[in-house]
Structure formats: structure tokens, C-alpha cells
Design an enzyme around this catalytic site. Sequence first.
Site, mmCIF file in Angstrom:
data_model
loop_
_atom_site.group_PDB
_atom_site.id
_atom_site.type_symbol
_atom_site.label_atom_id
_atom_site.label_comp_id
_atom_site.label_asym_id
_atom_site.label_seq_id
_atom_site.Cartn_x
_atom_site.Cartn_y
_atom_site.Cartn_z
ATOM 1 N N GLY A 99 0.829 -1.203 0.000
ATOM 2 C CA GLY A 99 0.000 0.000 0.000
ATOM 3 C C GLY A 99 0.862 1.252 0.000
ATOM 4 N N ARG A 127 -7.779 -2.738 -1.860
ATOM 5 C CA ARG A 127 -7.628 -1.632 -0.891
ATOM 6 C C ARG A 127 -8.056 -0.286 -1.493
ATOM 7 N NH1 ARG A 127 -2.124 -2.343 2.284
ATOM 8 N NH2 ARG A 127 -3.155 -0.796 3.599
ATOM 9 N N GLN A 174 0.394 7.629 4.498
ATOM 10 C CA GLN A 174 0.468 7.361 3.052
ATOM 11 C C GLN A 174 -0.250 8.458 2.276
ATOM 12 O OE1 GLN A 174 -1.035 3.378 2.613
ATOM 13 N NE2 GLN A 174 0.759 2.461 3.579
ATOM 14 N N ASP A 320 0.102 -0.400 12.977
ATOM 15 C CA ASP A 320 0.517 -1.692 12.421
ATOM 16 C C ASP A 320 0.684 -2.772 13.493
ATOM 17 O OD1 ASP A 320 0.528 -0.662 9.854
ATOM 18 O OD2 ASP A 320 2.628 -0.069 9.947
ATOM 19 N N LYS A 347 -6.513 -2.643 5.956
ATOM 20 C CA LYS A 347 -5.085 -2.958 5.836
ATOM 21 C C LYS A 347 -4.908 -4.161 4.894
ATOM 22 C CE LYS A 347 -3.510 0.325 8.399
ATOM 23 N NZ LYS A 347 -2.699 1.387 7.792
ATOM 24 N N ARG A 351 -8.069 -6.443 9.486
ATOM 25 C CA ARG A 351 -7.314 -6.993 10.628
ATOM 26 C C ARG A 351 -8.171 -7.206 11.872
ATOM 27 N NH1 ARG A 351 -1.401 -4.166 9.538
ATOM 28 N NH2 ARG A 351 -0.767 -5.811 8.094
HETATM 29 C C1 S3P Z 1 2.802 3.644 6.271
HETATM 30 C C2 S3P Z 1 1.656 4.213 6.797
HETATM 31 C C3 S3P Z 1 0.604 3.431 7.468
HETATM 32 C C4 S3P Z 1 1.084 2.035 7.849
HETATM 33 C C5 S3P Z 1 1.849 1.375 6.746
HETATM 34 C C6 S3P Z 1 3.066 2.199 6.366
HETATM 35 C C7 S3P Z 1 3.798 4.515 5.610
HETATM 36 O O1 S3P Z 1 -0.487 3.281 6.569
HETATM 37 O O2 S3P Z 1 -0.020 1.238 8.220
HETATM 38 O O3 S3P Z 1 2.271 0.079 7.130
HETATM 39 O O4 S3P Z 1 4.932 4.058 5.366
HETATM 40 O O5 S3P Z 1 3.473 5.686 5.339
HETATM 41 P P1 S3P Z 1 -1.685 4.359 6.493
HETATM 42 O O6 S3P Z 1 -1.154 5.600 5.878
HETATM 43 O O7 S3P Z 1 -2.724 3.714 5.619
HETATM 44 O O8 S3P Z 1 -2.155 4.547 7.902
#
Ligand code: S3P
Length: 441
Positions: A99, A127, A174, A320, A347, A351
Site C-alpha cells: 500500500g 484496498r 500514506q 501496524d 489494511k 485486521r
Molecule cells: C505507512 C503508513 C501506514 C502504515 C503502513 C506504512 C507509511 O499506513 O499502516 O504500514 O509508510 O506511510 P496508512 O497511511 O494507511 O495509515
Amino acid sequence: MSAPTLDWQASAGSALTGEVQVPGDKSVSHRAVMLGALAEGRCEIEGFLEGEDTRATAAIFANLGVRIEAPSASRRIVHGVGLHGLQAPAGVLDCGNAGTGMRLLAGLLAGQGFDSELVGDASLSRRPMARVISPLQAMGAAIEAGEGGRPPLRIHGKKTLQGIDFKSPVASAQVKSAVLLAGLYARGTTRVSEPHPTRDYTERMLAAFGWPVRFGPGEASLDGGHRLRAIPVRVPADFSSAAFFLVAASLVPGSDLCLRQVGMNPRRTGLLDALRAMGADITVAEAGEQGGEPVADLRVRHARLRGIDVPVALVPDMIDEFPALFVAAALAEGETRVSGAAELRVKESDRIATMAAALQALGADIHETPDGAIIRGGRLRGGDADSHGDHRIAMALAVAAQCAGGEVRIRDCANVATSFPGFEALARGLGFGLQVRQPVG
Ligand code: S3P
């Protein structure tokens, strides 16, 4: 991209002892390759995560014309092509299970002079991507998604992007990062604010590469039109990978384990606070900085855990770590309540549902709520538990098995290689009872 399906057979091993350094941080490894590629000069990355997710990102940049050398395991040398030096790729860009890869790349590719298409595996293809597509479209990007705003993403290049003042409805690093990366190519100022502060690796790394960024908890802004200059990046050990051992050593009597050089970005260490509130015995010895991130050696010894109400404010800082926390709660004394964590449902798997089903199969008393769970601690028995191809759930269930009354068969574990290659051998070396089985039929 993902390996053929694979099961684990796990059962109580011995007390967890010794010391270990888990592999490099996934979030930092993705970003180091991305910014290294867009920088001017040669970016040496040490401690790069050799996981399928981060290797997929490196392969995508190779396809975009960036020379990336791998002189040895966990090292990469990225020969940056500058902000406008990427080339049109041959074929689709496969993000695998990641993701982070797909969402950050959507922002970065929106500002290019060529078209591209991002695809992913079955899990990633389920997703939600609208959360990045809508702010990027508001900036002037042209992106088409598959049904329901899901991958694949078709990104049309040669668009003029405009800065945006984006108030993100979700606490997501993200989403924030995708918008900021598009902002590098945008006219004017791009500003993101979040409902709860999330990990700030993109902001920190952009600043370290020389791009002026203004940021504080829950907000970040930058202007387009600067340059990135390559610097060496040392990736700290991934707190999220260390988390499984923090929980396992807390639970297994006689354990005394040291986890070395773990990245301690404050937006990542919520599990530490939650476990301590549950009575865990974890000491933190600060060990300086690595790549601009605080790192520490963590010593964890067995302790009796009791249930807690997980503070909602902690949720983004441990987003996470809930599979591991659910296991701790299932074996603690009393009740644990998790709320404000609906993001867990989108996720790598849902989860909340996957953990509830898996722990129920092992005899746990756990009830789903729309945005969390209520878990009454007790004993676990052996049984058959399905990870649904979710790497963190497979590892959390291996931890649960260390305290179960019988053997636990954990289904569909191949995706552990996305974030923690070598988990099985490393865990066994520390005392886990864990064997790999090829599934029959
Ligand atoms: C991440 C942000 C998180 C996290 C993912 C890594 C990142 O996701 O759960 O494992 O590296 O920016 P979300 O932005 O969907 O919360």
C-alpha cells in the site's frame, strides 16, 4: 510477485533469550529509494529492507530509468536522475502487496511527463485508493482507478499540478506523503493537515535531502520548485518487526531478550506505551540517531500482563501493531478494549475480522466492534488459524502459538516475506517453536 502459499506449524518453544537486530524499516526503505531516485547524485542506502514490498518499489524505479546497484544484501546505491529525470516505463508498475508503494507512487507519478499504470496483488487490489486520488485530482492530476476506487491506477502525465490546502479526513501517512510528493511538482504551496499526527518520515527525509519543508505534529507544507540532493541513508531496524518479539518475550515465562538499534520515531512506538500500561517490563536504552531517526536498544523480560482500554490517541502511533496487541490482550488478565481503529479494516486484510476469527479458532474470547474489539484474556489452545495472507497476522499468530496449549497451524504465511524476510529462522533462533510446512492440496 508473492511466493506460493505456505503454512506454519507453531507451538510453545523455550524462553526467548539473546539479542537480535530485526530487518530495516519498511517505511524508511520505500522513501529512501523514492527520494534517492529523484535526487541529484548518488544515494547510498544501508540497512535497506530486503522485503518484497520494498524490492518492488526499487524494481519500479529501475523500470523508470533509475540505475540501482545492490552491492550486497541490505545495501543499495541509487543513482539519482533528478526531479525531472524519470523515463516512461515499459509496461505496468507492479507494487505487489505494498500500500505504501502504490499510494506514494500515485502522488509522485501524477507530476511526471508520461503516463503510467500501478497494479498490485490480490490484497492490494482490494484496498481503497480514493483517499489519495481525490486530493491528487484536486491538484490537477488525471488518475483513473478500477471499480470502487480500487487498483489498478492509470495515471496520465503532462498535467500541471497546483498546490492544495488539504485537510485529510483520515490519519494516514500514506495519504499525507502522496500529496506532499505531488507537491514537489506543483505550483505554489501544498499543505496537509491530519486529524491525528502520523509518521513523518517523508517530511524528515525531504528536509534531509535539502527540500525546504515546514512540519510539526499533524501538519506539513512545502513549495514546489526546489531540488533534492542525495545524502547517505541509514535505515533503522523496523519497530513493527521488533513488536512481535516485544509481545512474545513479555508473554513467555523466563524470557529476557534484547532488540538492537530499533527505530523509535515517536509516531511508531505506541505499542510500547500500551504494553507498559499492561504491565510489560521493557527498558529503553537510547542508542543515538540513525538516518535522522532516534534508535534504541530495547530489553524485554517476561511479565504478567493485564488488560487495558487502549487510548484512542495511541491508535495511529501503533496502527501496524494491533495484530500483536490482540495476542497480548488474549493472554492477559482481564479485559482489553480497542476503539477508534476502523482503519484496521482496510489494511492488508481486515485486521479486526481476521484476528478475531483466528484467535477464536484458538479458543480466545474476542468480540469485534465496528472500530475495534473487546478481548477477555484467558488461555489459548492449539488449532487451525488463517492469516488470510496478511504478513503481520501470520507473525502475530506465531507469537500466540508460543503460549497455546497445543500445536497451531497457521495458514497462508508466504507474505511474511513482504516485510520480514527470514522471520521463521530468526524467531526459531530466539526460542520460538515454529516450522514451515508446504500445504497439502
Ligand atoms: C505507512 C503508513 C501506514 C502504515 C503502513 C506504512 C507509511 O499506513 O499502516 O504500514 O509508510 O506511510 P496508512 O497511511 O494507511 O495509515
